[in-house]
Design a protein around this motif. Structure first.
Motif, short mmCIF file in Angstrom:
data_model
loop_
_atom_site.label_atom_id
_atom_site.label_comp_id
_atom_site.label_asym_id
_atom_site.label_seq_id
_atom_site.Cartn_x
_atom_site.Cartn_y
_atom_site.Cartn_z
N ARG A 91 0.82 -1.21 0.00
CA ARG A 91 0.00 0.00 0.00
C ARG A 91 0.86 1.26 0.00
O ARG A 91 0.57 2.23 -0.71
N ASN A 92 1.92 1.25 0.80
CA ASN A 92 2.80 2.42 0.84
C ASN A 92 3.50 2.64 -0.49
O ASN A 92 3.69 3.77 -0.93
N ASN A 93 3.89 1.53 -1.16
CA ASN A 93 4.55 1.66 -2.45
C ASN A 93 3.60 2.25 -3.49
O ASN A 93 3.99 3.15 -4.26
N ILE A 94 2.36 1.74 -3.54
CA ILE A 94 1.40 2.27 -4.51
C ILE A 94 1.06 3.71 -4.18
O ILE A 94 0.90 4.55 -5.08
N ARG A 95 0.97 4.04 -2.90
CA ARG A 95 0.67 5.41 -2.49
C ARG A 95 1.76 6.37 -2.98
O ARG A 95 1.47 7.47 -3.46
N THR A 96 3.02 5.95 -2.88
CA THR A 96 4.12 6.80 -3.34
C THR A 96 4.06 7.00 -4.85
O THR A 96 4.25 8.12 -5.36
N ASN A 97 3.80 5.92 -5.59
CA ASN A 97 3.74 6.03 -7.05
C ASN A 97 2.54 6.85 -7.50
O ASN A 97 2.62 7.61 -8.48
N MET A 98 1.41 6.71 -6.81
CA MET A 98 0.23 7.49 -7.18
C MET A 98 0.39 8.96 -6.81
O MET A 98 -0.26 9.83 -7.41
N ALA A 99 1.26 9.26 -5.83
CA ALA A 99 1.57 10.66 -5.56
C ALA A 99 2.31 11.27 -6.76
O ALA A 99 2.11 12.44 -7.10
N LYS A 100 3.19 10.48 -7.40
CA LYS A 100 3.83 10.95 -8.63
C LYS A 100 2.78 11.25 -9.70
O LYS A 100 2.89 12.25 -10.43
N THR A 101 1.80 10.36 -9.80
CA THR A 101 0.74 10.58 -10.78
C THR A 101 0.01 11.88 -10.50
O THR A 101 -0.31 12.65 -11.43
N GLY A 102 -0.27 12.16 -9.22
CA GLY A 102 -0.96 13.41 -8.88
C GLY A 102 -0.14 14.64 -9.24
O GLY A 102 -0.69 15.64 -9.75
N GLY B 256 13.85 10.96 -10.57
CA GLY B 256 13.69 12.29 -9.97
C GLY B 256 12.48 13.04 -10.46
O GLY B 256 12.16 14.10 -9.90
N ASP B 257 11.80 12.55 -11.49
CA ASP B 257 10.61 13.23 -12.00
C ASP B 257 9.43 13.01 -11.06
O ASP B 257 9.12 11.87 -10.69
N TYR B 258 8.79 14.12 -10.66
CA TYR B 258 7.55 14.10 -9.88
C TYR B 258 7.71 13.40 -8.53
O TYR B 258 6.76 12.80 -8.02
N VAL B 259 8.90 13.46 -7.94
CA VAL B 259 9.11 12.87 -6.62
C VAL B 259 9.07 13.97 -5.57
O VAL B 259 9.16 15.17 -5.87
#
Length: 627
Positions: free
Chosen positions: A118-129, A163-166
Motif C-alpha cells: 500500500r505504501n509503495n502504490i501510495r508513493t507512485n500514485m503521488a507521482k501521478t498526482g 527524480g521526476d515528480y518525486v
C-alpha cells in the motif's frame, strides 16, 4: 530501577561497560522520571511517553532509550507497547492536488493489501498526482480520467527519468536524470491499475474504461523484463562459505563495547543464510525450536544425535511465506548446530506478532525484545563476510544480496554430480509452481559443456576413415593417366573412386568396378609398397548413414534396400551387380575427430586398420570368396 533491571536483564540488555555489569536504562529512566515529575513507574503511561518524546530536554539522544524503556513499561503493564520509529508510517504527501490526494489517502486506509504494498502504490500514485497538476489539471479528480488520460500517462511513464515528480531528491545522488528501469515502469503502471480499478469496483468513481487494457505495460517495455536470479560465481561463493564458517567477533562491525548482536546469533544467522537457501523474510521469521533431528525417519534426541553425528538428518521448519504454506526441508547439520548454540544462550524474549500470519510467535533471531532487522543481512552481515573473505561486495551482475544466495544454492543443487530433479528442487525451495523453480535451476557452463561433449555431436555427424596414397603413382605421373592413386580403406577392401565422399554407397559399398577386396593380389601388392602414405580424413554422414551406424542391422538393411536401384560410380546399380541382401556390421574400434595426420609406411605395421566406420560386409566376402 531494580524492577526495570529485572526485565531488561531477561531480554538481554547490557551496559556498554560490561565489567561493571550496570545497565544503560537507569540513566534513561531517571531522565523520564524527572521530566514526568513522578518517581513511580505506574505514572509512565502512554500519554506520559508521548510528552517525553516531545520534550525539548530529550532530543534525539534519548529517542532509542525511551523506545526501549516504553517496551519495559508495557511488559510491566503500565502503558501500551511503542510503535517502532518509521514502522507503518506513511509520509505526508506534498505537491499532490485535491481531490487526488483525498481519494489516494482514502484508498490507502481502505485497501486490504499489505502495508508495504500500500505504501509503495501510495508513493507512485503521488507521482501521478504531481504529473496531473503539471500536465492535466482537468483530470486531478479520478472520476474525470478517460482512455485518453490513460494513454498520456503510459507515454509519460515510458519517458520518465529518475527524480521526476518525486517529493525529495537528496537521496538519488548520481542517478538523478537517468531513465527509470523497465521494471519500475511496470510497477508504476501496476499501481495505477490497482488504484483506479479499486475505485471503480468500490463505486467511488464511474467505470469509463478497462484498466487492464488502458493501462497495460507496453510490449516494448515488457520484453525487457524477465525473471533472472543472479548466481554468484563458484569461487566467490566458496570464499564466503569459508568466511561464514570461521566468523569471529573482530570480523563484525561495532563499537568499543563490541557488536550490537551477540556473536552466537550472528553465526547462526550467517550459516542459515549460507546453507538454507531461504529468503531474508523467512530467515527473520524463523521460530524457536525450528530445528529437528531425525535418523532413518525417526526423531532422535540430543544424546542419540551425538552417537549418530554423521547419520543424523537436520530438518528446518519454514514458516508461511509468499508462495507456500509452512513446510519442512533438510539442511546441513552445521545449520542445526549453530541454531541450537544460539538457542542455548538466547535470552527470554516476549512473543512478537507475525505480520504475515497475525499470530504471536517466539522469533528465533530476537534480542532485547526486538527481532533482527530483515535488512541486517544485506547491510551488515554480507559486507562483513566479503571483507573477511577478501572479495568485493559486488560483481558484474550487481551487489551481493541475500537473495543471490538462494539462487546460487539452487543452481549448485541442480548441477551437482547427483543433481536434484526439478520437482525435488521445487519442494526444497518452497515454490508453488515448477515454473518459478525453472528460473533458479540454472545450468552451469561446465555442466552444459559436459553434456554437449557426451552427446557427441561432432563424432555423430562425421566419421574418420583411413586413406592410402600411392606416392609412386603420383611421382611417376601414372595418376595423371587415370591409374588409381588414392585408396579409401573400407575395412574389408579399398575404394579407388576419387570422389568417394560424394558416393551414395560409401557406407554400404555395392562392390562396383572401383572396389578392391583386401584378400586380392592387387590389395596385397598395394600394402607391400614402401613409399605408401597413410592419412585420416573425416567424411560427413547423412541421416540414413548415421542411423545405420548408431541403430544397427535394421537401419543398415533399410539403407541397402533404398540404395538397391541407385547407380554406383561405375554405372551399374547394386541390383545389377547381384549384391546380396544380407550383410553384417563391423564394430568401431575407435572414433576420433577429423584431424589430418601423415604417417610414413615404414613406421606403421602392415594391415593396421584403426578408426574405421561401421561398414557392411557382404556374405561372399565373409565366406572367403573373391569376386
Amino acid at each position: 530501577m531494580a524492577e526495570v533491571a529485572v526485565v531488561s536483564d531477561r531480554w538481554g540488555y547490557r551496559s556498554q561497560n560490561r565489567e561493571d555489569g550496570r545497565y544503560r536504562l537507569p540513566g534513561v529512566l531517571a531522565q523520564a522520571l524527572l521530566i514526568n515529575r513522578s518517581p513511580r513507574l505506574e505514572d509512565l503511561t502512554t500519554e506520559a511517553f508521548a510528552r517525553l518524546q516531545a520534550h525539548p530536554a530529550t532530543g534525539t539522544r534519548y529517542a532509542s532509550g525511551f523506545y526501549a524503556l516504553q517496551k519495559v513499561m508495557a511488559d510491566l503493564g503500565h502503558c501500551r507497547a511503542p510503535v517502532r520509529p518509521g514502522f507503518n508510517h506513511a509520509p505526508v504527501l506534498a505537491g499532490v492536488p485535491e481531490p487526488w490526494s483525498t481519494c489516494l489517502q482514502r484508498w490507502h486506509d481502505t485497501s486490504t493489501l499489505t502495508t508495504a504494498v500500500r505504501n509503495n502504490i501510495r508513493t507512485n500514485m503521488a507521482k501521478t498526482g504531481r504529473w496531473l497538476a503539471a500536465e492535466h489539471p482537468d483530470a486531478v479528480d479520478p472520476a474525470h480520467w478517460t482512455r485518453s488520460t490513460c494513454a498520456n500517462w503510459v507515454a509519460a511513464v515510458d519517458k520518465m527519468a529518475v527524480g521526476d515528480y518525486v517529493q525529495r531528491v537528496d537521496h538519488l545522488h548520481g542517478r538523478l536524470g537517468d531513465p527509470i528501469a523497465p521494471r519500475t515502469k511496470s510497477h508504476i503502471l501496476m499501481g495505477t491499475r490497482t488504484f483506479l480499478r479499486d475505485l471503480q469496483e468500490w463505486e467511488w468513481i464511474p467505470r469509463r474504461f478497462d484498466t487492464n487494457r488502458a493501462l497495460a505495460v507496453p510490449r516494448t517495455v515488457a520484453a525487457l523484463i524477465s525473471t533472472d536470479p543472479r548466481v554468484i560465481a563458484d569461487e566467490i561463493w566458496a570464499k564466503l562459505l569459508w568466511a561464514g564458517l570461521n566468523l569471529q567477533a573482530p570480523d563484525l562491525p561495532g563499537t568499543s563495547a563490541g557488536s550490537y548482536y551477540p556473536l552466537e546469533l550472528i553465526r547462526a544467522l550467517a550459516l542459515t543464510w549460507l546453507f538454507s537457501g531461504l529468503r531474508s523474510d523467512e530467515i527473520s521469521r524463523l521460530r524457536v525450536g525450528c530445528v529437528r533431528w531425525q535418523h532413518e525417519g525417526q526423531p532422535i534426541d540430543g544424546a542419540s544425535r551425538e552417537v549418530l553425528a554423521e547419520q543424523a538428518v537436520c530438518l528446518l521448519d519454514i514458516p508461511v511465506n509468499k508462495t507456500s504454506t509452512a513446510f519442512t526441508k533438510p539442511v546441513d547439520p552445521i545449520v542445526g548446530q549453530a541454531v541450537e548454540a544460539w538457542q542455548a544462550l538466547r535470552p527470554t524474549q516476549p512473543e512478537r506478532l507475525d505480520a504475515k500470519t497475525n499470530e504471536r510467535v517466539d522469533l528465533l533471531f530476537s534480542v532485547r525484545a526486538h527481532p533482527v532487522a530483515k535488512n541486517y543481512i544485506n547491510r551488515t552481515l554480507i559486507p562483513a563476510l566479503c571483507e573477511k573473505a577478501g572479495v568485493p561486495t559486488s560483481d558484474v551482475r550487481g551487489n551481493i544480496t541475500s537473495h543471490r544466495a538462494r539462487s546460487t544454492i539452487a543452481s549448485q543443487l541442480y548441477n551437482a554430480k547427483e543433481p536434484m530433479t526439478l520437482f525435488e528442487l521445487q519442494a526444497w525451495l518452497g515454490h508453488r509452481s515448477p515454473t518459478s523453480t525453472q528460473h533458479y535451476a540454472k545450468i552451469t557452463p561446465n555442466t552444459l559443456t559436459r553434456a554437449y561433449t557426451e552427446a557427441g555431436y561432432f563424432s555423430r555427424n562425421l566419421r574418420t576413415i583411413e586413406v592410402l596414397v600411392d606416392r609412386d603413382a603420383v611421382a611417376s605421373g601414372a595418376a595423371a593417366g587415370g591409374e588409381p592413386w588414392q585408396h579409401y580403406d573400407l575395412g574389408h577392401g579399398y575404394c579407388t573412386y576419387s570422389f568417394f565422399e560424394q558416393c551414395q554407397h560409401r557406407m554400404a559399398c555395392a562392390r562396383c568396378d572401383f572396389y578392391t577386396p583386401k584378400d586380392s593380389t592387387q590389395a596385397q601388392l598395394l600394402e607391400a609398397k614402401a613409399n605408401l602414405q597413410r592419412m585420416l580424413i573425416s567424411i560427413p554422414l547423412t541421416d540414413d548413414e548415421r542411423a545405420a551406424v548408431d541403430d544397427g542391422q535394421v537401419a543398415l538393411d533399410a539403407l541397402l534396400d533404398r540404395l538397391s536401384e541407385v547407380p554406383t560410380p561405375a554405372d551399374p546399380s547394386p541390383r545389377d551387380l547381384n549384391r546380396p541382401t544380407a550383410s553384417a556390421l563391423l564394430p568401431i574400434v575407435e572414433v576420433r575427430q577429423g584431424t589430418r595426420c601423415r604417417n610414413p609406411s615404414s613406421q606403421i605395421p602392415q594391415n593396421r586398420h584403426r578408426h574405421r566406420p561401421v561398414l557392411a560386409l557382404p556374405a561372399r566376402l565373409r565366406d572367403g570368396n573373391t569376386p
